[in-house]
Design a protein around this motif. Structure first.
Motif, PDB file in Angstrom:
ATOM      1  N   THR A   1     -22.716 135.259  57.500  1.00 27.40           N
ATOM      2  CA  THR A   1     -22.905 133.808  57.514  1.00 27.40           C
ATOM      3  C   THR A   1     -22.939 133.282  58.942  1.00 27.40           C
ATOM      4  OG1 THR A   1     -21.574 133.805  55.525  1.00 27.40           O
ATOM      5  CG2 THR A   1     -22.088 131.667  56.474  1.00 27.40           C
ATOM      6  N   SER A   2     -21.960 133.721  59.726  1.00 25.42           N
ATOM      7  CA  SER A   2     -21.910 133.186  61.088  1.00 25.42           C
ATOM      8  C   SER A   2     -23.096 133.710  61.889  1.00 25.42           C
ATOM      9  CB  SER A   2     -20.578 133.532  61.753  1.00 25.42           C
ATOM     10  OG  SER A   2     -20.651 134.728  62.441  1.00 25.42           O
ATOM     11  N   ALA A   3     -23.538 134.965  61.591  1.00 23.74           N
ATOM     12  CA  ALA A   3     -24.706 135.487  62.304  1.00 23.74           C
ATOM     13  C   ALA A   3     -25.937 134.662  61.961  1.00 23.74           C
ATOM     14  CB  ALA A   3     -24.936 136.953  61.939  1.00 23.74           C
ATOM     15  N   ALA A   4     -26.082 134.283  60.665  1.00 25.79           N
ATOM     16  CA  ALA A   4     -27.236 133.486  60.259  1.00 25.79           C
ATOM     17  C   ALA A   4     -27.215 132.133  60.954  1.00 25.79           C
ATOM     18  CB  ALA A   4     -27.243 133.322  58.743  1.00 25.79           C
ATOM     19  N   ALA A   5     -26.004 131.511  60.988  1.00 19.21           N
ATOM     20  CA  ALA A   5     -25.892 130.204  61.642  1.00 19.21           C
ATOM     21  C   ALA A   5     -26.217 130.316  63.126  1.00 19.21           C
ATOM     22  CB  ALA A   5     -24.481 129.656  61.447  1.00 19.21           C
ATOM     23  N   HIS A   6     -25.670 131.368  63.760  1.00 21.65           N
ATOM     24  CA  HIS A   6     -25.937 131.569  65.189  1.00 21.65           C
ATOM     25  C   HIS A   6     -27.421 131.767  65.443  1.00 21.65           C
ATOM     26  CE1 HIS A   6     -21.660 132.464  66.316  1.00 21.65           C
ATOM     27  NE2 HIS A   6     -22.107 131.736  67.315  1.00 21.65           N
ATOM     28  N   SER A   7     -28.023 132.560  64.558  1.00 16.14           N
ATOM     29  CA  SER A   7     -29.430 132.888  64.729  1.00 16.14           C
ATOM     30  C   SER A   7     -30.271 131.618  64.631  1.00 16.14           C
ATOM     31  CB  SER A   7     -29.819 133.892  63.657  1.00 16.14           C
ATOM     32  OG  SER A   7     -31.110 134.327  63.869  1.00 16.14           O
ATOM     33  N   LEU A   8     -29.936 130.768  63.658  1.00 15.46           N
ATOM     34  CA  LEU A   8     -30.696 129.519  63.482  1.00 15.46           C
ATOM     35  C   LEU A   8     -30.501 128.615  64.691  1.00 15.46           C
ATOM     36  CD1 LEU A   8     -32.495 128.301  61.308  1.00 15.46           C
ATOM     37  CD2 LEU A   8     -30.537 126.941  60.592  1.00 15.46           C
ATOM     38  N   ALA A   9     -29.227 128.485  65.117  1.00 12.94           N
ATOM     39  CA  ALA A   9     -28.949 127.649  66.291  1.00 12.94           C
ATOM     40  C   ALA A   9     -29.685 128.207  67.499  1.00 12.94           C
ATOM     41  CB  ALA A   9     -27.453 127.597  66.552  1.00 12.94           C
TER      42      ALA A   9
ATOM     43  N   TYR B   1     -37.917 135.339  70.233  1.00 17.05           N
ATOM     44  CA  TYR B   1     -36.480 135.085  70.292  1.00 17.05           C
ATOM     45  C   TYR B   1     -35.702 136.365  70.014  1.00 17.05           C
ATOM     46  CZ  TYR B   1     -31.881 133.578  68.714  1.00 17.05           C
ATOM     47  OH  TYR B   1     -30.534 133.464  68.544  1.00 17.05           O
ATOM     48  N   GLN B   2     -36.048 137.065  68.945  1.00 19.42           N
ATOM     49  CA  GLN B   2     -35.322 138.296  68.608  1.00 19.42           C
ATOM     50  C   GLN B   2     -35.507 139.344  69.704  1.00 19.42           C
ATOM     51  OE1 GLN B   2     -33.176 138.602  66.384  1.00 19.42           O
ATOM     52  NE2 GLN B   2     -33.606 137.041  64.853  1.00 19.42           N
ATOM     53  N   GLY B   3     -36.719 139.419  70.253  1.00 20.54           N
ATOM     54  CA  GLY B   3     -36.955 140.378  71.337  1.00 20.54           C
ATOM     55  C   GLY B   3     -36.053 140.111  72.523  1.00 20.54           C
ATOM     56  N   MET B   4     -35.911 138.809  72.873  1.00 26.39           N
ATOM     57  CA  MET B   4     -35.096 138.476  74.045  1.00 26.39           C
ATOM     58  C   MET B   4     -33.604 138.629  73.763  1.00 26.39           C
ATOM     59  SD  MET B   4     -37.247 137.864  76.354  1.00 26.39           S
ATOM     60  CE  MET B   4     -36.497 137.023  77.732  1.00 26.39           C
ATOM     61  N   GLN B   5     -33.229 138.786  72.498  1.00 28.72           N
ATOM     62  CA  GLN B   5     -31.812 138.958  72.176  1.00 28.72           C
ATOM     63  C   GLN B   5     -31.365 140.420  72.280  1.00 28.72           C
ATOM     64  OE1 GLN B   5     -29.688 136.300  71.472  1.00 28.72           O
ATOM     65  NE2 GLN B   5     -31.555 135.388  72.263  1.00 28.72           N
TER      66      GLN B   5
ATOM     67  N   GLN C   1     -37.074 137.100  59.242  1.00 33.77           N
ATOM     68  CA  GLN C   1     -36.821 135.696  59.548  1.00 33.77           C
ATOM     69  C   GLN C   1     -38.127 134.892  59.520  1.00 33.77           C
ATOM     70  OE1 GLN C   1     -35.271 135.031  63.519  1.00 33.77           O
ATOM     71  NE2 GLN C   1     -33.403 134.205  62.615  1.00 33.77           N
ATOM     72  N   ALA C   2     -39.166 135.451  60.139  1.00 30.90           N
ATOM     73  CA  ALA C   2     -40.434 134.726  60.228  1.00 30.90           C
ATOM     74  C   ALA C   2     -41.009 134.496  58.838  1.00 30.90           C
ATOM     75  CB  ALA C   2     -41.425 135.514  61.091  1.00 30.90           C
ATOM     76  N   ILE C   3     -41.052 135.518  58.012  1.00 38.47           N
ATOM     77  CA  ILE C   3     -41.652 135.364  56.679  1.00 38.47           C
ATOM     78  C   ILE C   3     -40.829 134.382  55.840  1.00 38.47           C
ATOM     79  CG2 ILE C   3     -42.238 136.567  54.534  1.00 38.47           C
ATOM     80  CD1 ILE C   3     -43.030 138.943  56.180  1.00 38.47           C
ATOM     81  N   PHE C   4     -39.513 134.522  55.940  1.00 44.02           N
ATOM     82  CA  PHE C   4     -38.645 133.610  55.186  1.00 44.02           C
ATOM     83  C   PHE C   4     -38.899 132.157  55.597  1.00 44.02           C
ATOM     84  CE2 PHE C   4     -34.599 131.275  54.988  1.00 44.02           C
ATOM     85  CZ  PHE C   4     -34.410 131.282  53.613  1.00 44.02           C
ATOM     86  N   LEU C   5     -38.891 131.904  56.901  1.00 44.02           N
ATOM     87  CA  LEU C   5     -39.058 130.526  57.368  1.00 44.02           C
ATOM     88  C   LEU C   5     -40.442 130.000  57.017  1.00 44.02           C
ATOM     89  CD1 LEU C   5     -37.221 130.617  60.804  1.00 44.02           C
ATOM     90  CD2 LEU C   5     -36.502 129.508  58.695  1.00 44.02           C
ATOM     91  N   VAL C   6     -41.454 130.860  57.092  1.00 41.33           N
ATOM     92  CA  VAL C   6     -42.812 130.435  56.748  1.00 41.33           C
ATOM     93  C   VAL C   6     -42.860 129.969  55.292  1.00 41.33           C
ATOM     94  CG1 VAL C   6     -45.106 131.363  56.220  1.00 41.33           C
ATOM     95  CG2 VAL C   6     -44.119 131.711  58.475  1.00 41.33           C
ATOM     96  N   ILE C   7     -42.207 130.723  54.409  1.00 38.49           N
ATOM     97  CA  ILE C   7     -42.270 130.367  52.988  1.00 38.49           C
ATOM     98  C   ILE C   7     -41.477 129.090  52.713  1.00 38.49           C
ATOM     99  CG2 ILE C   7     -41.567 131.157  50.690  1.00 38.49           C
ATOM    100  CD1 ILE C   7     -42.569 133.916  51.521  1.00 38.49           C
TER     101      ILE C   7
END
Lengths: 272, 365
Positions: free
Chosen positions: B111-119, B321-325, B343-349
């Motif tokens: 959960t915290s990873a998802a929140a961090h990733s979005l932020a 973003y993921q590459g730079m992380q 992440q990209a496919i999810f957000l696109v949908i």
């Protein structure tokens, strides 16, 4: 009377007429080399003279185009895999970067070869073996449950050495063990290799650029140049030869400093 | 071959025999533990060879009981001494917690990873906008070469695979539509279905998925490897901004190319559907094209074309973003690359659903 489990043959590695080439580029041509039991043989040569390729040919990672490679008196080229396996478990290899398995902890890395060959050992003994191997390689006990990504370069090499020693090999291959270490760690690593070699009666095939290592621990040195081994001998023997590369290598500014340091260390040792 | 490791015990003396080596040790360790009495002397006189494992077993007994070791030569005595020095307890793997706690912790971590990733993604979007503003005010810093290269990699080289995919999708829509509509005798309406769904939804959506898999992942892997090799740090020290040299060309080229690729995909899908209609429904191409013009409103094209650059932006953002992380080791590159695509496919949908509601409510039905 109990004695150490050392190799029986007088000559542990025998290479004759080895030829390696990558496309047009010939790396070795007619290379001969013998490694005797119980010695530390240093292999030196300029960059690109095929030191690592020679090691890879001997341990079977690089099939040569021609020549004979015998380890413990057994021919190694063109052998069936299960036959070569019998010889393989009698040697250990330390790769340049340690080559630890990144998904396993240090202690688990040490256990991998033992588990692979001796499945009947009980887990408690396996853990105890890993523990003393890690300690013998000079790592602190805290390093055992760590993953390779959490270790420094020097610790990775020590962990790699612990894994190379896992099967109690009679022969040890080391590829630039002190490269990338600071002088203090490098000297400690030299000392470690020397003391392990003495305690376990190992034969060591050591590739190095480190002049201090050559002076401190190598019994003999093999010089690779012109696609073959041009000379093998102790450093004074090599110095007596009139080959420009050897002269420059050992008598260059760095070579002289290393020689003086080795002399001082020898005087100190006898003085005490 | 010499004898395997063995022992016998009489009158407080433990006599080892055979080869006390890893290869020949067998179950000696367990049998030794079953030994009830404590020995006073260990005799190695009948042992042929010994290695560190044998020495360890001898040391283990010697450690627990005060025993004398006889029958070993100097080298072996030294070996046993060395082993004794190396006797330090060691943990094999990090402590693990009970399963219930572990599951809870993993859920929390995720959960915290998802929140961090979005932020982080929102922050990265902001950084990109600042970078774009910098380019807009200093247009001479714009890197045409890098951009042209990305055009080729993201766009031109994707034409074949996107074309093939769209062609097949067009056929599938036509065929499935015809089969269902035939039940009402309305198979001609398959044309409406093909025209509207490809231009409005599927053309852009399928292209977005393909670009995320092809280019978004490549961005993450390229930038990740460059970070590992310290290329990105080297750029910064030389004074080249990685944002301008690496990230903006990738993002801009994807934003520009997505509408083009999406439109191209829709056209190819319509062609694929047309061929099916011609063969199966006997609708000649001229009639087919005429029908498409009649039944597809212009707004469908606009819906597709408006969504496409937004999807392109998202895909490139996630990839970069993921590459730079990436930090640490090669394994991370793989993980980040996977994360970028997911992440990209999810957000696109998710965004596609938002767009669908939005365009319906403004009356672009």
């Amino acid at each position: 009377m109990a004695r150490l489990n050392t190799a029986d043959d007088e000559t542990v590695i025998h290479v004759e007429g080895l030829r390696n080439a990558f496309g047009e580029q010939v790396v070795h041509d007619g290379l001969d080399l013998d490694v005797k039991r119980g010695e530390i043989l240093g292999v030196v040569g300029g960059s690109g003279t095929g030191k690592s390729v020679l090691m890879r040919s001997i341990i079977g990672l690089q099939p040569p185009q021609a020549g004979v490679v015998e380890v413990f008196g057994e021919p190694m080229i063109g052998r069936e895999d299960h036959e070569a396996q019998q010889v393989r478990r009698r040697w250990g290899v330390l790769f340049q970067g340690g080559a630890l398995f990144s998904t396993l902890t240090v202690a688990e890395n040490v256990q991998v070869p033992i588990r692979e060959y001796y499945r009947q050992l009980d887990d408690q003994l396996l853990d105890e073996i890993a523990a003393y191997k890690v300690a013998m390689s000079g790592l602190p006990p805290e390093a055992g449950p760590k993953y390779p990504s959490e270790l420094s370069g020097g610790m990775k090499k020590r962990a790699g050495l612990a894994r190379a020693l896992a099967l109690d090999p009679q022969l040890l291959f080391l590829d630039e063990p002190t490269a990338g270490l600071d002088p203090i760690s490098a000297a400690a690593f030299d000392e470690l290799i020397r003391s392990l070699q003495r305690t376990l009666g190992l034969t060591v095939f050591l590739i190095t650029h480190d002049l201090d290592t050559l002076h401190a621990i190598c019994d003999r040195v093999a010089v690779l140049a012109d696609k073959r081994v041009i000379a093998v001998g102790t450093i004074p023997e090599l110095l007596a030869l009139d080959h420009p590369w050897i002269q420059e290598y050992f008598n260059g500014p760095r070579g002289r400093v290393a020689a003086e340091a080795a002399e001082r260390a020898a005087v100190k040792e006898t003085g005490e | 071959m010499t004898a395997p490791a063995d022992f016998r015990f009489d009158q407080h003396v433990l006599h080892f025999s055979g080869e006390l080596t890893l290869a020949r040790i067998g179950d000696l360790s367990r049998r030794l533990e079953a030994l009830g009495e404590a020995p006073r002397t260990i005799d190695l006189g009948e042992v042929d060879r010994i290695d560190t494992v044998g020495a360890w077993l001898v040391h283990r007994i010697a450690r627990e009981h005060d025993v004398e070791i006889v029958g070993a030569d100097a080298d072996v005595c030294q070996l046993i001494e060395q082993i004794a020095e190396a006797d330090k307890p060691l943990k094999i793997r990090p402590d693990s917690s009970p399963p219930f706690i572990r599951v809870l912790r993993e859920i929390g971590d995720a959960t915290s990873a998802a929140a961090h990733s979005l932020a982080g993604l929102i922050g990265f979007f902001g950084a990109t906008l600042i970078g774009l503003w910098g380019l807009a005010t200093h247009p001479r810093r714009f890197r045409y070469n890098a951009m042209a290269r990305q055009f080729e990699v993201v766009g031109v080289k994707a034409l074949a695979i996107i074309g093939l995919m769209s062609f097949l999708i067009g056929i599938v829509i036509a065929q499935q539509g015809a089969v269902q509509l035939r039940q009402f005798g309305a198979e001609v309406f398959a044309v409406n279905l093909i025209g509207r769904i490809t231009l409005r939804e599927l053309g852009v959506l399928m292209t977005a998925i393909m670009v995320a898999g092809r280019s978004g992942s490549a961005f993450a892997a390229q930038l990740g490897s460059m970070k590992l090799a310290e290329e990105v740090d080297a750029m910064r020290t030389i004074g080249v901004s990685p944002m301008e040299a690496l990230i903006l060309p990738r993002i801009l080229s994807t934003v520009v190319l997505m509408p083009l690729l999406g439109f191209y995909s829709a056209v190819i899908a319509i062609i694929g559907g047309g061929i099916f209609c011609w063969i199966d429904l006997d609708i000649p191409p001229i009639t087919y094209v005429q029908r498409i013009r009649e039944v597809v409103p212009m707004t469908d094209l606009w819906v597709g074309l408006i969504k496409a650059p937004v999807f392109g932006m998202l895909i490139a953002l996630c990839g970069c973003y993921q590459g730079m992380q990436v930090e640490g080791n090669a394994e991370e590159v793989g993980l980040r690359t996977t994360a970028s695509v997911v992440q990209a496919i999810f957000l696109v949908i998710v965004l596609d659903a938002v767009f669908a509601v939005f365009f319906s409510s403004i009356g672009w039905i």
